[in-house]
Design a protein around this motif. Structure first.
Motif, mmCIF file in Angstrom:
data_model
loop_
_atom_site.group_PDB
_atom_site.id
_atom_site.type_symbol
_atom_site.label_atom_id
_atom_site.label_comp_id
_atom_site.label_asym_id
_atom_site.label_seq_id
_atom_site.Cartn_x
_atom_site.Cartn_y
_atom_site.Cartn_z
ATOM 1 N N LEU A 62 0.826 -1.214 0.000
ATOM 2 C CA LEU A 62 0.000 0.000 0.000
ATOM 3 C C LEU A 62 0.861 1.265 0.000
ATOM 4 N N ASN A 63 1.931 1.259 0.816
ATOM 5 C CA ASN A 63 2.842 2.420 0.856
ATOM 6 C C ASN A 63 3.490 2.642 -0.500
ATOM 7 N N LEU A 64 3.827 1.556 -1.169
ATOM 8 C CA LEU A 64 4.429 1.644 -2.499
ATOM 9 C C LEU A 64 3.476 2.339 -3.477
ATOM 10 N N ILE A 65 2.187 2.027 -3.338
ATOM 11 C CA ILE A 65 1.163 2.624 -4.202
ATOM 12 C C ILE A 65 0.798 4.034 -3.731
ATOM 13 N N GLY A 66 1.041 4.307 -2.439
ATOM 14 C CA GLY A 66 0.721 5.626 -1.893
ATOM 15 C C GLY A 66 -0.620 5.692 -1.189
ATOM 16 N N ILE A 67 -1.038 4.582 -0.606
ATOM 17 C CA ILE A 67 -2.320 4.522 0.110
ATOM 18 C C ILE A 67 -2.026 4.229 1.579
ATOM 19 N N ASP A 68 -2.658 4.988 2.497
ATOM 20 C CA ASP A 68 -2.447 4.709 3.922
ATOM 21 C C ASP A 68 -3.437 3.644 4.406
ATOM 22 N N VAL A 69 -3.124 3.062 5.575
ATOM 23 C CA VAL A 69 -3.920 1.952 6.120
ATOM 24 C C VAL A 69 -5.350 2.384 6.431
ATOM 25 N N SER A 70 -5.534 3.622 6.897
ATOM 26 C CA SER A 70 -6.895 4.090 7.214
ATOM 27 C C SER A 70 -7.775 4.159 5.963
ATOM 28 N N SER A 71 -7.212 4.622 4.851
ATOM 29 C CA SER A 71 -7.972 4.652 3.595
ATOM 30 C C SER A 71 -8.345 3.239 3.160
ATOM 31 N N PHE A 72 -7.367 2.322 3.302
ATOM 32 C CA PHE A 72 -7.622 0.927 2.946
ATOM 33 C C PHE A 72 -8.677 0.316 3.871
ATOM 34 N N ALA A 73 -8.627 0.706 5.152
ATOM 35 C CA ALA A 73 -9.605 0.198 6.118
ATOM 36 C C ALA A 73 -11.015 0.687 5.786
#
Length: 193
Positions: A62-73
């Protein structure tokens, strides 16, 4: 930091509801009829490896793509919401085709039936709230339950019956719906804080 049994139990129940191995017994039995034999050990171990690997590598991806865990959650809460609707209403929003007999234990059983989009998303969502060692214990406990259910699926179906399986699915669906709402509410606050 030591193990937190409340976190382990909560994470276990969330994963158990998302994986829905008891609700998938009819699919497992149908798969056995089509391919003859399912390797319960292989399916359980591969599903466990996929789940634990994603728990550790998912955040880096996710970090590689630029997305944080909260957005993914938050995105994961939508997936959990739709899985819960499937369970409660008895509808199918996501469907996979049958696989070849050679790989039935891996595909579609280990992936995506057990370690599918819902459970992988759930793992990262859980990681946003719980410590990793508690989630790993919850995953291992789920893999043990999955193995037991796969080994005894015919017996479980005959004992519980179709109505019992339907009731269990609906109960876990309501629990999952509540979890999805909580996950959404918690992580949406983090995003806009």
């Amino acid at each position: 930091m030591g193990l937190n049994f409340k976190e382990i139990f909560t994470a276990f129940m969330i994963l158990f509801a998302v994986i829905d191995i008891v609700g998938n017994i009819p699919i497992i039995i149908d798969l056995r009829k089509k391919v003859g034999h399912i390797q319960s050990e292989k399916a359980s171990i591969i599903a466990g490896i996929i789940l634990v690997s994603f728990l550790f590598l998912g955040k880096s991806i996710l970090n590689l793509i630029g997305i944080d865990v909260s957005s993914f959650a938050v995105a994961g809460s939508f997936i959990l919401f739709f899985i819960a609707l499937e369970m409660i209403l008895g509808i199918t929003l996501y469907k996979d085709d049958a696989s070849s007999p050679m790989t039935a234990s891996v595909f579609p059983l280990a992936f995506p039936l057990i370690a599918g989009p819902g459970s992988l998303t759930t793992l990262l969502s859980l990681r946003a709230e719980f410590s990793i060692q508690n989630i790993i214990v919850a995953v291992i406990l789920n893999v043990i339950v999955i193995y037991i259910v796969l080994k005894t699926s015919k017996r479980i179906e005959s004992i519980i019956g179709p109505n019992g399986i339907s009731i269990i699915r609906k109960v876990f669906g309501v629990i999952l719906l509540a979890i999805a709402v909580k996950l959404f509410a918690h992580n949406i606050k983090v995003l806009f804080a």
